[in-house]
Write a protein that holds these residues in place. Structure first.
Motif, PDB file in Angstrom:
ATOM      1  N   VAL A  85       5.708 -11.341  26.815  1.00 19.44           N
ATOM      2  CA  VAL A  85       5.509 -10.644  27.464  1.00 19.44           C
ATOM      3  C   VAL A  85       5.644 -11.380  29.118  1.00 19.44           C
ATOM      4  CG1 VAL A  85       5.038  -9.432  25.878  1.00 19.44           C
ATOM      5  CG2 VAL A  85       3.151 -10.781  27.821  1.00 19.44           C
ATOM      6  N   GLU A  86       6.407  -9.957  30.267  1.00 15.64           N
ATOM      7  CA  GLU A  86       5.855 -11.016  31.402  1.00 15.64           C
ATOM      8  C   GLU A  86       4.839  -9.338  31.765  1.00 15.64           C
ATOM      9  OE1 GLU A  86       8.794 -10.306  35.938  1.00 15.64           O
ATOM     10  OE2 GLU A  86       9.571 -10.879  33.615  1.00 15.64           O
ATOM     11  N   THR A  87       4.325  -9.944  33.829  1.00 13.37           N
ATOM     12  CA  THR A  87       3.139  -9.223  33.224  1.00 13.37           C
ATOM     13  C   THR A  87       3.721  -8.074  34.575  1.00 13.37           C
ATOM     14  OG1 THR A  87       1.746 -10.932  34.140  1.00 13.37           O
ATOM     15  CG2 THR A  87       1.193 -10.046  32.112  1.00 13.37           C
ATOM     16  N   THR A  88       2.959  -7.787  35.322  1.00 18.41           N
ATOM     17  CA  THR A  88       3.466  -6.843  36.604  1.00 18.41           C
ATOM     18  C   THR A  88       1.805  -6.171  37.024  1.00 18.41           C
ATOM     19  OG1 THR A  88       5.039  -5.543  37.913  1.00 18.41           O
ATOM     20  CG2 THR A  88       3.943  -5.021  35.800  1.00 18.41           C
ATOM     21  N   ILE A  89       1.897  -6.659  38.240  1.00 25.50           N
ATOM     22  CA  ILE A  89       0.780  -5.610  38.648  1.00 25.50           C
ATOM     23  C   ILE A  89       0.318  -5.379  40.032  1.00 25.50           C
ATOM     24  CG2 ILE A  89      -0.599  -7.681  39.373  1.00 25.50           C
ATOM     25  CD1 ILE A  89      -3.914  -6.549  38.619  1.00 25.50           C
ATOM     26  N   TYR A  90      -0.350  -4.203  40.282  1.00 26.46           N
ATOM     27  CA  TYR A  90       0.163  -3.851  41.846  1.00 26.46           C
ATOM     28  C   TYR A  90      -0.916  -3.157  42.272  1.00 26.46           C
ATOM     29  CZ  TYR A  90       5.150  -4.897  41.951  1.00 26.46           C
ATOM     30  OH  TYR A  90       6.137  -5.488  41.759  1.00 26.46           O
ATOM     31  N   LEU A 104      -7.979  -4.916  36.246  1.00 21.62           N
ATOM     32  CA  LEU A 104      -7.124  -4.116  35.703  1.00 21.62           C
ATOM     33  C   LEU A 104      -6.378  -5.341  34.582  1.00 21.62           C
ATOM     34  CD1 LEU A 104      -4.620  -2.225  38.231  1.00 21.62           C
ATOM     35  CD2 LEU A 104      -5.189  -1.233  35.976  1.00 21.62           C
ATOM     36  N   TYR A 105      -6.716  -7.014  35.304  1.00 17.06           N
ATOM     37  CA  TYR A 105      -6.194  -7.601  34.030  1.00 17.06           C
ATOM     38  C   TYR A 105      -7.353  -8.212  32.809  1.00 17.06           C
ATOM     39  CZ  TYR A 105      -1.733  -9.838  36.283  1.00 17.06           C
ATOM     40  OH  TYR A 105      -0.391 -10.475  36.058  1.00 17.06           O
ATOM     41  N   GLU A 106      -8.188  -7.634  33.561  1.00 16.15           N
ATOM     42  CA  GLU A 106      -8.992  -7.391  32.173  1.00 16.15           C
ATOM     43  C   GLU A 106      -8.905  -6.270  31.113  1.00 16.15           C
ATOM     44  OE1 GLU A 106     -12.981  -6.920  33.886  1.00 16.15           O
ATOM     45  OE2 GLU A 106     -13.181  -9.262  34.491  1.00 16.15           O
TER      46      GLU A 106
END
Length: 167
Positions: A85-90, A104-106
């Motif tokens: 998977v590719e992750t994204t976070i904003y 969020l990542y946890e």
């Protein structure tokens, strides 16, 4: 520091998600989209996420206000890539450095631990030491850099790719 709450994204969150994303589209090179979107235009993107499976999307709220989102998407469309998977976070600029990204990542990686996944990838447009260090804290390691792969705001930008083993 006030508490951050994280939950699965719902269709009703799409306006806030789109507004935050548009902020980064219009003011930074962290994404290579070059024009703002409407929530309606982002619906196909939103439709890829589900409550179960490797493609998930979570939002964070801090002090009752939308503060950011993180998700996992297909790395590539071909079937043999399905365990990656590719992750994204904003995270909203007002909420940066207040534990929103970490929460969020946890939550995202907790959900991904239940899935048949082997690797997660993240692309970081350079320069962005904050994002690189953030990803490294979650076990991502640099695997390479695409040089001058995107042009935005009249200049070329490199993208560093990072990888995290999931199983």
């Amino acid at each position: 520091m006030s508490a951050v709450s994280v939950r699965r994204a719902e269709r009703s969150d799409l306006e806030a998600i789109t507004a935050l994303y548009n902020h980064f589209v219009e003011t930074t090179a962290v994404t290579f989209d070059v024009g703002a979107f409407t929530a309606l235009e982002r619906e196909p993107w939103f439709a890829q996420f589900s409550e179960a499976g490797p493609h998930q999307l979570f939002i964070a709220e801090r002090e009752g206000a939308f503060a950011g989102y993180a998700g996992s998407m297909a790395f590539k469309a071909k079937k043999a890539y399905s365990t990656s998977v590719e992750t994204t976070i904003y995270v909203s600029p007002e909420a940066g450095g207040r534990g929103v990204g970490r929460a969020l990542y946890e939550r995202l990686f907790s959900a991904l631990a239940e899935e048949d996944l082997h690797r997660a990838y993240a692309g970081v447009a350079l320069p962005n030491e904050v994002s690189i260090r953030f990803h490294e804290r979650f076990g991502f390691r640099e695997i390479g850099t695409f040089r001058e792969v995107g042009r935005k705001f009249g200049r070329y930008h490199d993208v560093m790719w990072l990888e995290k083993r999931l199983s």
